[in-house]
Design an enzyme around this catalytic site. Sequence first.
Site, PDB file in Angstrom:
ATOM      1  N   LEU A 101       4.513  -8.361  -2.607  1.00  0.00           N
ATOM      2  CA  LEU A 101       6.055  -7.607  -2.307  1.00  0.00           C
ATOM      3  C   LEU A 101       5.787  -6.157  -2.592  1.00  0.00           C
ATOM      4  O   LEU A 101       4.658  -5.851  -3.434  1.00  0.00           O
ATOM      5  CB  LEU A 101       7.040  -8.019  -3.469  1.00  0.00           C
ATOM      6  CG  LEU A 101       7.806  -9.544  -3.359  1.00  0.00           C
ATOM      7  CD1 LEU A 101       8.557  -9.717  -4.628  1.00  0.00           C
ATOM      8  CD2 LEU A 101       8.331  -9.603  -2.250  1.00  0.00           C
ATOM      9  N   ASP A 102       6.298  -5.237  -1.892  1.00  0.00           N
ATOM     10  CA  ASP A 102       6.065  -3.895  -1.838  1.00  0.00           C
ATOM     11  C   ASP A 102       6.233  -3.407  -3.408  1.00  0.00           C
ATOM     12  O   ASP A 102       6.653  -3.896  -4.128  1.00  0.00           O
ATOM     13  CB  ASP A 102       7.106  -2.996  -1.396  1.00  0.00           C
ATOM     14  CG  ASP A 102       6.919  -3.566   0.489  1.00  0.00           C
ATOM     15  OD1 ASP A 102       5.785  -3.758   0.692  1.00  0.00           O
ATOM     16  OD2 ASP A 102       7.711  -3.434   0.918  1.00  0.00           O
ATOM     17  N   TYR A 103       5.560  -2.117  -3.725  1.00  0.00           N
ATOM     18  CA  TYR A 103       5.549  -1.599  -4.895  1.00  0.00           C
ATOM     19  C   TYR A 103       6.884  -1.254  -5.229  1.00  0.00           C
ATOM     20  O   TYR A 103       7.386  -1.837  -6.700  1.00  0.00           O
ATOM     21  CB  TYR A 103       5.114  -0.298  -4.905  1.00  0.00           C
ATOM     22  CG  TYR A 103       4.857   0.625  -6.100  1.00  0.00           C
ATOM     23  CD1 TYR A 103       3.978   0.211  -7.112  1.00  0.00           C
ATOM     24  CD2 TYR A 103       5.732   1.889  -6.424  1.00  0.00           C
ATOM     25  CE1 TYR A 103       3.696   1.129  -8.500  1.00  0.00           C
ATOM     26  CE2 TYR A 103       5.597   2.553  -7.468  1.00  0.00           C
ATOM     27  CZ  TYR A 103       4.582   2.107  -8.450  1.00  0.00           C
ATOM     28  OH  TYR A 103       4.679   2.865  -9.730  1.00  0.00           O
ATOM     29  N   THR A 105       9.669  -3.181  -4.399  1.00  0.00           N
ATOM     30  CA  THR A 105      10.420  -4.306  -4.552  1.00  0.00           C
ATOM     31  C   THR A 105      10.302  -5.339  -5.440  1.00  0.00           C
ATOM     32  O   THR A 105       9.038  -5.397  -5.883  1.00  0.00           O
ATOM     33  CB  THR A 105      10.122  -5.013  -2.934  1.00  0.00           C
ATOM     34  OG1 THR A 105      10.322  -4.076  -1.716  1.00  0.00           O
ATOM     35  CG2 THR A 105      10.697  -6.173  -2.693  1.00  0.00           C
TER      36      THR A 105
END
Length: 242
Positions: A101-103, A105
């Site tokens: 998961l993105d930073y 998110t």
Amino acid sequence: MERLQKVIAHAGVASRRKAEQMIIDGKVKVNGEVVKELGTKVSSNDDVEVEGVPIVKEAPVYYLLYKPRGVISSVSDDKGRKVVTDYLPEVDERIFPIGRLDYDTSGLLLLTNDGEFANLLMHPKHEVDKVYIAKTKGIPSREQLQQLKKGINVDGEYLKAVHAKINSSDPKKNSAIIQVILHEGKNRQVRRMFEALGYPVDKLKRERYGTLDLHGMNAGDSRPLKPHEVKQLRQLAEKNVE
């Protein structure tokens, strides 16, 4: 006895396909001897090394983490930022995140030391639902959400949602809360799709992964998966993989 490439994949060193290439390239030793035969089988009594590093035989473990925003989906970070494994300090096994998961998110992230299981879930044909909730700047039309389901080309990459619907909207604040379901997991996919439509994402959270959700959990919480949950995920992934 198990095939050598399967043992390497299970240890989380590499995917089975990459493990096969490592064997062909002479990067794998069994009991001190280089092995290049893909049909080689090993037992729990054999010592396996990949690029000089022994494979530690661990029992497979599976965890669910409610990843907070501002955390890296990795086991280490050269900039000293918080990583997902910081939230499971009591786990002795060498776990790693399944996908990322993105930073910025938050939401449901799975971690394991079972490389084969991880590769199965990340297989491009697995078609396991990943449910996201996005808060967008601006309110997309129904036609634009239909466009996401048909698929759009973003920077030469084809991105597609399985489902997209507006849960709520606020015309005064010019924002919307939108549910998006993906089967694939390409880099920053949800954000890139909405940016391409002209609706930047303010907040993004993954609420569900297959049969799993975040019920009763707060950001930063984690728990081990129950055996039946692991089985359900495996069955979901395998039914769509040839």
